[in-house]
Design an enzyme around this catalytic site. Structure first.
Site, PDB file in Angstrom:
ATOM      1  N   GLY A  27       2.406  10.277  -9.578  1.00  0.00           N
ATOM      2  CA  GLY A  27       2.403   9.165  -8.629  1.00  0.00           C
ATOM      3  C   GLY A  27       0.996   9.100  -8.055  1.00  0.00           C
ATOM      4  O   GLY A  27       0.474  10.114  -7.555  1.00  0.00           O
ATOM      5  N   GLY A  30      -0.277   5.694  -2.403  1.00  0.00           N
ATOM      6  CA  GLY A  30      -0.842   6.158  -1.139  1.00  0.00           C
ATOM      7  C   GLY A  30      -0.929   7.672  -1.051  1.00  0.00           C
ATOM      8  O   GLY A  30      -2.008   8.233  -0.792  1.00  0.00           O
ATOM      9  N   TYR A  72      -7.981   3.175 -10.728  1.00  0.00           N
ATOM     10  CA  TYR A  72      -6.631   2.744 -10.351  1.00  0.00           C
ATOM     11  C   TYR A  72      -6.692   1.430  -9.558  1.00  0.00           C
ATOM     12  O   TYR A  72      -5.904   0.516  -9.806  1.00  0.00           O
ATOM     13  CB  TYR A  72      -5.968   3.846  -9.523  1.00  0.00           C
ATOM     14  CG  TYR A  72      -4.510   3.613  -9.196  1.00  0.00           C
ATOM     15  CD1 TYR A  72      -3.504   4.019 -10.073  1.00  0.00           C
ATOM     16  CD2 TYR A  72      -4.138   3.001  -8.003  1.00  0.00           C
ATOM     17  CE1 TYR A  72      -2.160   3.816  -9.764  1.00  0.00           C
ATOM     18  CE2 TYR A  72      -2.804   2.797  -7.686  1.00  0.00           C
ATOM     19  CZ  TYR A  72      -1.811   3.203  -8.562  1.00  0.00           C
ATOM     20  OH  TYR A  72      -0.485   3.004  -8.253  1.00  0.00           O
ATOM     21  N   LYS A 137      13.007  12.502   0.634  1.00  0.00           N
ATOM     22  CA  LYS A 137      13.465  12.273   2.002  1.00  0.00           C
ATOM     23  C   LYS A 137      14.979  12.285   2.186  1.00  0.00           C
ATOM     24  O   LYS A 137      15.467  12.744   3.201  1.00  0.00           O
ATOM     25  CB  LYS A 137      12.900  10.942   2.496  1.00  0.00           C
ATOM     26  CG  LYS A 137      11.379  10.994   2.613  1.00  0.00           C
ATOM     27  CD  LYS A 137      10.849  10.212   3.755  1.00  0.00           C
ATOM     28  CE  LYS A 137      10.302   8.897   3.342  1.00  0.00           C
ATOM     29  NZ  LYS A 137       9.445   8.294   4.357  1.00  0.00           N
ATOM     30  N   GLU A 207      11.414   2.553   0.957  1.00  0.00           N
ATOM     31  CA  GLU A 207      12.448   3.572   1.226  1.00  0.00           C
ATOM     32  C   GLU A 207      12.846   3.568   2.709  1.00  0.00           C
ATOM     33  O   GLU A 207      14.000   3.819   3.042  1.00  0.00           O
ATOM     34  CB  GLU A 207      11.973   4.955   0.781  1.00  0.00           C
ATOM     35  CG  GLU A 207      11.936   5.073  -0.739  1.00  0.00           C
ATOM     36  CD  GLU A 207      11.420   6.423  -1.224  1.00  0.00           C
ATOM     37  OE1 GLU A 207      11.778   7.450  -0.647  1.00  0.00           O
ATOM     38  OE2 GLU A 207      10.634   6.416  -2.194  1.00  0.00           O
ATOM     39  N   HIS A 211      16.805   2.233   4.985  1.00  0.00           N
ATOM     40  CA  HIS A 211      17.583   2.863   6.062  1.00  0.00           C
ATOM     41  C   HIS A 211      18.004   1.859   7.138  1.00  0.00           C
ATOM     42  O   HIS A 211      18.762   2.212   8.038  1.00  0.00           O
ATOM     43  CB  HIS A 211      16.748   3.960   6.749  1.00  0.00           C
ATOM     44  CG  HIS A 211      16.539   5.181   5.911  1.00  0.00           C
ATOM     45  ND1 HIS A 211      17.454   6.201   5.841  1.00  0.00           N
ATOM     46  CD2 HIS A 211      15.523   5.543   5.100  1.00  0.00           C
ATOM     47  CE1 HIS A 211      17.007   7.152   5.032  1.00  0.00           C
ATOM     48  NE2 HIS A 211      15.830   6.767   4.569  1.00  0.00           N
TER      49      HIS A 211
HETATM   50  P1  NAD Z   1       3.365   4.373  -3.610  1.00  0.00           P
HETATM   51  O1  NAD Z   1       4.289   3.211  -3.790  1.00  0.00           O
HETATM   52  O2  NAD Z   1       2.118   4.142  -2.825  1.00  0.00           O
HETATM   53  O3  NAD Z   1       2.948   4.959  -5.033  1.00  0.00           O
HETATM   54  C1  NAD Z   1       3.874   5.301  -6.008  1.00  0.00           C
HETATM   55  C2  NAD Z   1       3.132   5.752  -7.258  1.00  0.00           C
HETATM   56  O4  NAD Z   1       4.098   6.216  -8.213  1.00  0.00           O
HETATM   57  C3  NAD Z   1       2.347   4.646  -7.975  1.00  0.00           C
HETATM   58  O5  NAD Z   1       1.118   5.170  -8.424  1.00  0.00           O
HETATM   59  C4  NAD Z   1       3.211   4.296  -9.172  1.00  0.00           C
HETATM   60  O6  NAD Z   1       2.472   3.821 -10.288  1.00  0.00           O
HETATM   61  C5  NAD Z   1       3.816   5.653  -9.472  1.00  0.00           C
HETATM   62  N1  NAD Z   1       5.049   5.541 -10.265  1.00  0.00           N
HETATM   63  C6  NAD Z   1       6.122   4.746 -10.038  1.00  0.00           C
HETATM   64  N2  NAD Z   1       7.037   4.920 -11.023  1.00  0.00           N
HETATM   65  C7  NAD Z   1       6.517   5.837 -11.878  1.00  0.00           C
HETATM   66  C8  NAD Z   1       6.962   6.413 -13.087  1.00  0.00           C
HETATM   67  N3  NAD Z   1       8.138   6.075 -13.629  1.00  0.00           N
HETATM   68  N4  NAD Z   1       6.165   7.317 -13.721  1.00  0.00           N
HETATM   69  C9  NAD Z   1       4.976   7.664 -13.198  1.00  0.00           C
HETATM   70  N5  NAD Z   1       4.496   7.158 -12.042  1.00  0.00           N
HETATM   71  C10 NAD Z   1       5.257   6.253 -11.400  1.00  0.00           C
HETATM   72  O7  NAD Z   1       4.227   5.596  -2.996  1.00  0.00           O
HETATM   73  P2  NAD Z   1       3.953   6.376  -1.639  1.00  0.00           P
HETATM   74  O8  NAD Z   1       4.095   5.428  -0.502  1.00  0.00           O
HETATM   75  O9  NAD Z   1       2.720   7.191  -1.802  1.00  0.00           O
HETATM   76  O10 NAD Z   1       5.256   7.348  -1.539  1.00  0.00           O
HETATM   77  C11 NAD Z   1       5.567   8.359  -2.481  1.00  0.00           C
HETATM   78  C12 NAD Z   1       6.804   9.098  -2.028  1.00  0.00           C
HETATM   79  O11 NAD Z   1       6.526   9.944  -0.909  1.00  0.00           O
HETATM   80  C13 NAD Z   1       7.961   8.212  -1.586  1.00  0.00           C
HETATM   81  O12 NAD Z   1       9.151   8.638  -2.217  1.00  0.00           O
HETATM   82  C14 NAD Z   1       8.056   8.453  -0.105  1.00  0.00           C
HETATM   83  O13 NAD Z   1       9.362   8.348   0.419  1.00  0.00           O
HETATM   84  C15 NAD Z   1       7.587   9.892   0.006  1.00  0.00           C
HETATM   85  N6  NAD Z   1       7.130  10.210   1.369  1.00  0.00           N
HETATM   86  C16 NAD Z   1       7.610  11.335   1.962  1.00  0.00           C
HETATM   87  C17 NAD Z   1       7.238  11.655   3.249  1.00  0.00           C
HETATM   88  C18 NAD Z   1       7.737  12.897   3.919  1.00  0.00           C
HETATM   89  O14 NAD Z   1       7.316  13.179   5.033  1.00  0.00           O
HETATM   90  N7  NAD Z   1       8.604  13.676   3.318  1.00  0.00           N
HETATM   91  C19 NAD Z   1       6.353  10.816   3.951  1.00  0.00           C
HETATM   92  C20 NAD Z   1       5.854   9.698   3.307  1.00  0.00           C
HETATM   93  C21 NAD Z   1       6.252   9.398   2.025  1.00  0.00           C
END
Ligand code: NAD
Length: 344
Positions: A27, A30, A72, A137, A207, A211
Site C-alpha cells: 500500500g 498516505g 506514484y 481497525k 473506512e 462507521h
Molecule cells: P490510501 O487510500 O491512502 O492508500 C491505499 C494504498 O493501497 C494505495 O497505494 C493503493 O494503490 C494500495 N492498494 C489498494 N488495493 C491494493 C491491492 N489490491 N494490492 C496492492 N495495493 C493496493 O490508504 P491509507 O489512508 O494510507 O490507509 C491505509 C490503511 O491504514 C487503512 O486500512 C486505514 O484504515 C488504516 N489506518 C489505521 C490507523 C490506525 O491507527 N490503526 C490509522 C489510520 C489508517
C-alpha cells in the site's frame, strides 16, 4: 513450540544482527508514503520493497522515498519507477515472489473488510516466512485473522495485528496503565485527527465513513470520490464518530485486561485542516488493590500527526516481531500483548 519451529527460528536468526532488517510496505497511499519517510533515516531497517494496486518496486540496495513518491504521484503507481518498478495486476503476489524481505508493514485499505485476512492467506499460500504487521481497525477484521492463527503459526509467520495508533499505540498504553489496578472499569479512547486533504488518505476516510450511522463498509467502499466529497461538504469536512467497532476492544480482552464491552472508541476527523480538532487520548479507569477508584490518562502531543502515530508504532512492532521470529515464535499476536521496540 515444536523443534522444527525452534530450528527455523534459529536459522532466521542466523542473519548477522548488524544487518538491517529488510522491510517491505504494501500500500503506497498516505500511510505507505509516510512509512517510507519514517524509515529513511533508520539504520536498523532498510526499505527494499513496496506495492500498490497497479504495480510494485523492489531494490535490495534500498528504495528512494522521493523517487518513489514522485513516480506514484505522477503516474499513479510505483510500477513506473525506473529501473526498480514493474506494473502488475498481481502486485502483492509478484512482490512476495521476487523481493527478499524480512518483514512487511501492511498499509493497505481493508476494503472489503475481508481484504487483510485474504492478504495474510496469500503470504501463507506462497510459502513465505517472516513478519507481518498491520494497522487494521475493525474488531471483525481481527476476528478473521484469529480464525487463521494456526495457519500463520504453521507457516512460520509472526503476524502482529492492530499496530497503528488506535488500535495500536493507545491500546498498548491502556495495557500498560491497567497494571496499576486490580480491576479495570473502562477504557475510553478519543481521537482527534487533522488532515489537510482527504485524498491523501482515501482508505482511512472511507473506512471512517463506514462507521457513521446509516453507512456500512460495503456502502463506503462503493462511494465515488465525488460522493465522499459531497458528504464532507455537508459536514464542513468533519467526521464525528462514536461507539466505533474498533479492535482495541478484542485486543484488550485477548490480553486479559477487561471484557470488550468496557472499551469504547470515538473521535473527530477534520479532513480540511492538519490541526487536530481535539487531543487524542485514552482514559483507563479502575480500582486499585486498596479500593481507590482512579483514572489514568495518556494524551498524545497535538503536534504529532496520524502518520507519525501509526507508522512509528508499526515499525516498533515490526522490530519486536523480527526478534520473536528469530526465536521461533510464530502465529498471531496483538499490539496489546507485545511491547514495541524503538527502531534506531
Ligand atoms: P490510501 O487510500 O491512502 O492508500 C491505499 C494504498 O493501497 C494505495 O497505494 C493503493 O494503490 C494500495 N492498494 C489498494 N488495493 C491494493 C491491492 N489490491 N494490492 C496492492 N495495493 C493496493 O490508504 P491509507 O489512508 O494510507 O490507509 C491505509 C490503511 O491504514 C487503512 O486500512 C486505514 O484504515 C488504516 N489506518 C489505521 C490507523 C490506525 O491507527 N490503526 C490509522 C489510520 C489508517
Amino acid at each position: 513450540m515444536s523443534a522444527e519451529q525452534v530450528t527455523s527460528g534459529i536459522s532466521a536468526g542466523a542473519v548477522p544482527s548488524v544487518m538491517p532488517v529488510r522491510v517491505g510496505v504494501l500500500g503506497f497511499g498516505g500511510l505507505g508514503q509516510a512509512a517510507a519517510r519514517v524509515l529513511a533515516p533508520k539504520r536498523e531497517m532498510i526499505w527494499v520493497a513496496a506495492a500498490d494496486k497497479k504495480g510494485y518496486a523492489c531494490d535490495r540496495q534500498g528504495l528512494n522515498p522521493d523517487a518513489c513518491i514522485a513516480a506514484y504521484s505522477a503516474s499513479g503507481s510505483l510500477g513506473y519507477l525506473e529501473p526498480a518498478g514493474a506494473l502488475s495486476s498481481n502486485s502483492i503476489g509478484d512482490l512476495i515472489e521476487r523481493a527478499e524481505v524480512d518483514g512487511y508493514f501492511l498499509a493497505l485499505p481493508n476494503l472489503p473488510n475481508t481484504f487483510m485476512a485474504s492478504v495474510a492467506k496469500q503470504f501463507i499460500e506462497a510459502g513465505w516466512r517472516g513478519v507481518l504487521v498491520d494497522a487494521i481497525k475493525r474488531t471483525s477484521a481481527v476476528e478473521q485473522l484469529l480464525a487463521i492463527k494456526e495457519e500463520l503459526l504453521a507457516a512460520g509467520i509472526t503476524y502482529l495485528t492492530g499496530c497503528g495508533a488506535t488500535p495500536g499505540l493507545l491500546t498498548a498504553a491502556a495495557a500498560l496503565a491497567a497494571q496499576s489496578y486490580a480491576e479495570i472499569h473502562s477504557v475510553k479512547i478519543t481521537f482527534g485527527v487533522g488532515i489537510a486533504n482527504w485524498e491523501a488518505y482515501r482508505a482511512t476516510i472511507r473506512e471512517d465513513i463506514a462507521h457513521m450511522p446509516g453507512y456500512s463498509v460495503e456502502r463506503a467502499m462503493a462511494m465515488t470520490d465525488a460522493e465522499v466529497e459531497a458528504l464532507l461538504d455537508s459536514t464542513g469536512g468533519l467526521l464525528a464518530l462514536e461507539n466505533m467497532e474498533h479492535a482495541d476492544d478484542i485486543m484488550l480482552e485477548l490480553a486479559g485486561i477487561c471484557p470488550r464491552d468496557r472499551v469504547t472508541v470515538g473521535g473527530v476527523v477534520d479532513t480540511r485542516n492538519p490541526k487536530k480538532p481535539l487531543s487524542t487520548n485514552v482514559q483507563i479507569a479502575g480500582r486499585t488493590f486498596e479500593g481507590k477508584i482512579s483514572t489514568h490518562t495518556f494524551t498524545l502531543g497535538d503536534e504529532t500527526s496520524m502518520a507519525a502515530n501509526v507508522c512509528g508504532p508499526a515499525f516498533g512492532y515490526l522490530k519486536a516481531g523480527v526478534a520473536l521470529h528469530r526465536r521461533g515464535i510464530y502465529g498471531l499476536l496483538t499490539a496489546a500483548e507485545v511491547m514495541p521496540q524503538f527502531v534506531r
